[in-house]
Design a protein around this motif. Sequence first.
Motif, PDB file in Angstrom:
ATOM      1  N   SER A  89       0.862  -1.249   0.079  1.00 21.75           N
ATOM      2  CA  SER A  89      -0.063  -0.151   0.050  1.00 21.75           C
ATOM      3  C   SER A  89       0.862   1.028   0.078  1.00 21.75           C
ATOM      4  N   MET A  90       1.923   1.174   0.768  1.00 22.43           N
ATOM      5  CA  MET A  90       2.865   2.309   0.747  1.00 22.43           C
ATOM      6  C   MET A  90       3.379   2.821  -0.785  1.00 22.43           C
ATOM      7  N   VAL A  91       3.733   1.296  -1.438  1.00 25.54           N
ATOM      8  CA  VAL A  91       4.305   1.531  -2.657  1.00 25.54           C
ATOM      9  C   VAL A  91       3.206   2.416  -3.647  1.00 25.54           C
ATOM     10  N   ASN A  92       2.005   1.995  -3.391  1.00 28.17           N
ATOM     11  CA  ASN A  92       0.854   2.800  -4.082  1.00 28.17           C
ATOM     12  C   ASN A  92       0.774   4.284  -3.726  1.00 28.17           C
ATOM     13  N   LEU A  93       0.962   4.610  -2.371  1.00 28.98           N
ATOM     14  CA  LEU A  93       0.578   5.944  -1.682  1.00 28.98           C
ATOM     15  C   LEU A  93       1.719   6.904  -2.585  1.00 28.98           C
ATOM     16  N   PHE A  94       2.771   6.414  -2.226  1.00 29.19           N
ATOM     17  CA  PHE A  94       4.157   7.303  -2.921  1.00 29.19           C
ATOM     18  C   PHE A  94       4.177   7.223  -4.189  1.00 29.19           C
ATOM     19  N   SER A  95       3.834   6.409  -4.874  1.00 31.05           N
ATOM     20  CA  SER A  95       3.952   6.395  -6.508  1.00 31.05           C
ATOM     21  C   SER A  95       2.936   7.329  -6.862  1.00 31.05           C
ATOM     22  N   MET A  96       1.746   7.436  -6.311  1.00 34.64           N
ATOM     23  CA  MET A  96       0.657   8.508  -6.578  1.00 34.64           C
ATOM     24  C   MET A  96       1.189   9.843  -6.400  1.00 34.64           C
ATOM     25  N   ILE A  97       1.684  10.048  -5.412  1.00 37.28           N
ATOM     26  CA  ILE A  97       2.338  11.393  -4.979  1.00 37.28           C
ATOM     27  C   ILE A  97       3.334  11.579  -6.067  1.00 37.28           C
ATOM     28  N   MET A  98       4.182  10.651  -6.488  1.00 34.70           N
ATOM     29  CA  MET A  98       5.443  10.835  -7.464  1.00 34.70           C
ATOM     30  C   MET A  98       4.734  11.376  -8.776  1.00 34.70           C
ATOM     31  N   PHE A  99       3.561  10.746  -9.247  1.00 35.68           N
ATOM     32  CA  PHE A  99       3.016  11.004 -10.658  1.00 35.68           C
ATOM     33  C   PHE A  99       2.367  12.366 -10.503  1.00 35.68           C
ATOM     34  N   ALA A 100       1.824  12.778  -9.451  1.00 37.21           N
ATOM     35  CA  ALA A 100       1.188  14.098  -9.095  1.00 37.21           C
ATOM     36  C   ALA A 100       2.117  15.076  -9.490  1.00 37.21           C
ATOM     37  N   ALA A 101       3.386  14.809  -8.748  1.00 40.63           N
ATOM     38  CA  ALA A 101       4.396  15.970  -9.008  1.00 40.63           C
ATOM     39  C   ALA A 101       4.786  16.050 -10.082  1.00 40.63           C
ATOM     40  N   TYR A 102       5.359  14.786 -10.918  1.00 39.85           N
ATOM     41  CA  TYR A 102       6.204  15.161 -12.299  1.00 39.85           C
ATOM     42  C   TYR A 102       5.160  15.520 -13.320  1.00 39.85           C
ATOM     43  N   TYR A 103       3.851  15.189 -13.517  1.00 33.91           N
ATOM     44  CA  TYR A 103       2.864  15.373 -14.097  1.00 33.91           C
ATOM     45  C   TYR A 103       2.429  16.918 -14.182  1.00 33.91           C
ATOM     46  N   THR A 104       2.946  17.743 -13.029  1.00 30.09           N
ATOM     47  CA  THR A 104       2.736  19.099 -12.472  1.00 30.09           C
ATOM     48  C   THR A 104       4.057  19.721 -13.165  1.00 30.09           C
ATOM     49  N   TYR A 105       5.228  19.196 -12.878  1.00 27.06           N
ATOM     50  CA  TYR A 105       6.422  19.673 -13.157  1.00 27.06           C
ATOM     51  C   TYR A 105       6.695  19.921 -14.690  1.00 27.06           C
ATOM     52  N   THR A 106       6.479  18.797 -15.383  1.00 21.81           N
ATOM     53  CA  THR A 106       6.998  18.604 -16.735  1.00 21.81           C
ATOM     54  C   THR A 106       6.499  19.758 -17.809  1.00 21.81           C
ATOM     55  N   PRO A 107       5.048  19.912 -17.732  1.00 24.23           N
ATOM     56  CA  PRO A 107       4.573  20.991 -18.391  1.00 24.23           C
ATOM     57  C   PRO A 107       5.125  22.296 -18.039  1.00 24.23           C
ATOM     58  N   GLU A 108       5.532  22.532 -17.010  1.00 28.05           N
ATOM     59  CA  GLU A 108       5.897  23.906 -16.472  1.00 28.05           C
ATOM     60  C   GLU A 108       7.027  24.377 -16.939  1.00 28.05           C
ATOM     61  N   VAL A 109       7.996  23.261 -17.071  1.00 27.87           N
ATOM     62  CA  VAL A 109       9.414  23.542 -17.330  1.00 27.87           C
ATOM     63  C   VAL A 109       9.584  24.029 -18.914  1.00 27.87           C
ATOM     64  N   TYR A 110       8.785  23.731 -19.723  1.00 21.95           N
ATOM     65  CA  TYR A 110       8.938  23.806 -21.052  1.00 21.95           C
ATOM     66  C   TYR A 110       7.983  25.154 -21.311  1.00 21.95           C
ATOM     67  N   ARG A 111       8.682  25.949 -22.410  1.00 21.93           N
ATOM     68  CA  ARG A 111       7.846  27.126 -22.812  1.00 21.93           C
ATOM     69  C   ARG A 111       6.912  26.718 -23.983  1.00 21.93           C
ATOM     70  N   THR A 112       5.952  27.697 -24.335  1.00 26.73           N
ATOM     71  CA  THR A 112       4.861  27.317 -25.098  1.00 26.73           C
ATOM     72  C   THR A 112       5.164  26.699 -26.451  1.00 26.73           C
ATOM     73  N   ALA A 113       6.045  26.954 -27.235  1.00 25.80           N
ATOM     74  CA  ALA A 113       6.246  26.485 -28.541  1.00 25.80           C
ATOM     75  C   ALA A 113       6.396  25.069 -28.692  1.00 25.80           C
TER      76      ALA A 113
END
Length: 528
Positions: free
Chosen positions: A439-463
């Motif tokens: 259960s801890m594997v899944n809990l922290f995996s979901m935190i991980m996905f939420a974080a890099y799903y947020t980070y990745t589009p932020e780091v690139y410019r529009t084009a």
Amino acid sequence: SRKASYRGRRDYARAPANEMPGETDRMLDGIDGSSGPAPSRMTVVNSSDLEAKEPLVKSSLNDILSAIGVGSFHWRLMAICGAGWTADNGWTQTVVMIVPTVQREFGVPNWGIGFLGTALFAGMALGSHFWGRWADTTGRRYAFNATLLIAGVFGLIAATSVSFSMLVVLYFVIGTGVGGNLPVDGAMFAEFTPKLERGRLMVLLSVFWSLGGFTVALIAWLVIPNNSCPDEHSGGGDDCQFKDNMGWRYVVGGFAMLNVISVITRAGLPETPAFLVSTGDIEGAKAVLTRMARQNGHPEGGEIDQRIAELETGTSVTLESESGDSSCAGVNELFQGRHMYRTTLLLWGIWFFSTYGFTGFNLFLTKLLEAKNIHSGNLYRDAFIYSAVGVPGSVLGSYLVDTPLGRKWTMVFSTGITSVCMLFFYLVNTEDQVIVVSSMVNLFSMIMFAAYYTYTPEVYRTAVRGRGVGIASGLSRVAGVLAPVVNSGLMAAGAGITLPMAFNMVFMGVATLCMAALPIRTKGRALD
């Protein structure tokens, strides 16, 4: 416009890490066709080019969406789009839940059972590429309905499969539909949402992804134990007949029916005003904006209606990449700007290694539990607990990315802890210990996905944001294709769960190191 474009690239490259363009400026720019944190091939628009070419439409559309605000229209839209994100993780979870009983019925060897998950991920890779381009051509609304409909209809057919080969082929087709859900549904939601609220609401939308696994695990727990061949029928053939093994069919058919019902709820949803403006249909965009205003409680004839009327008939906007049609140039641009060469390579590693580690564990969860001598009803109960913990994980991840940890260190700690929990899963033996650690594997995996799903589009410019997220997503699909085949092959070769778990742990560890090495922090950028 070329000078404006060059000036935008030059300023971006010179900007300090905490002064780079805001998340929402990359997420939509008023009429951007890309899709938030979801994997996407949507075309994108350079904001500097738009300011040079069509400042009125860009400003007017964003101003109107902001004035309309977030209301009942958006909450209904979130639920409808969320159904697509639920389907993405839900269909992956069906593989997790049905593997043991499918293997018994069809007599599939350990080395071959991984092809079911591989087929699904291969279909997803194709679907995410195709549906994004289709949505750019015909509009978001048609692709929005078609993706989930394909998953639902072919899911119902898959529930009637009479051979493993038939099931694998149908899961590939299901994947082609499911693969379009994240990019298309994300684009649909983003283009209806005000700029100042878009980042927060897109993160909330990701919670629906974890609800998919929870839903499937609940159905499986309720129907598989009492509607399946006993464990001792491990040879397949005459010992395990179609009529004696209906449990997994109820899971696949039940979730497919939920997809079909979700398609019905999408009836009447209009095309996005951003796409209508981009095709020159200003009157159509006005009608949609007026409908949004009424559903959000704005009175007829008020200030909102006056703003909507300011959209000028005959004004058109061209959705095009700054790089034209050159895919090679588009990839090269991912490496332009301060620290972007290093950041892009690290992100590719993060998406590939973390997806391999998680998929290698998640898709084989029921087989891993069986290896820990957890069988029958307890197996599906424990798998349900594992999936249920993922829901608060997504919520917690959505919160942590805006704390002092930020995106980067939320990723680092959650991924590192996931790797450690996988090690403990291998070491523990009692059922209670297995439940807690998995259960801890899944809990922290979901935190991980939420974080890099947020980070990745932020780091690139529009084009280049669409290309940046799209390539990273493509690498994650490749990892999803490889993990089931490699792990099932290792298990069939007599390695048990030792080597597969070692691969999962090491790959998660490598992803953690890549995250720690990221040079850019995106927390605190204005949602402009």
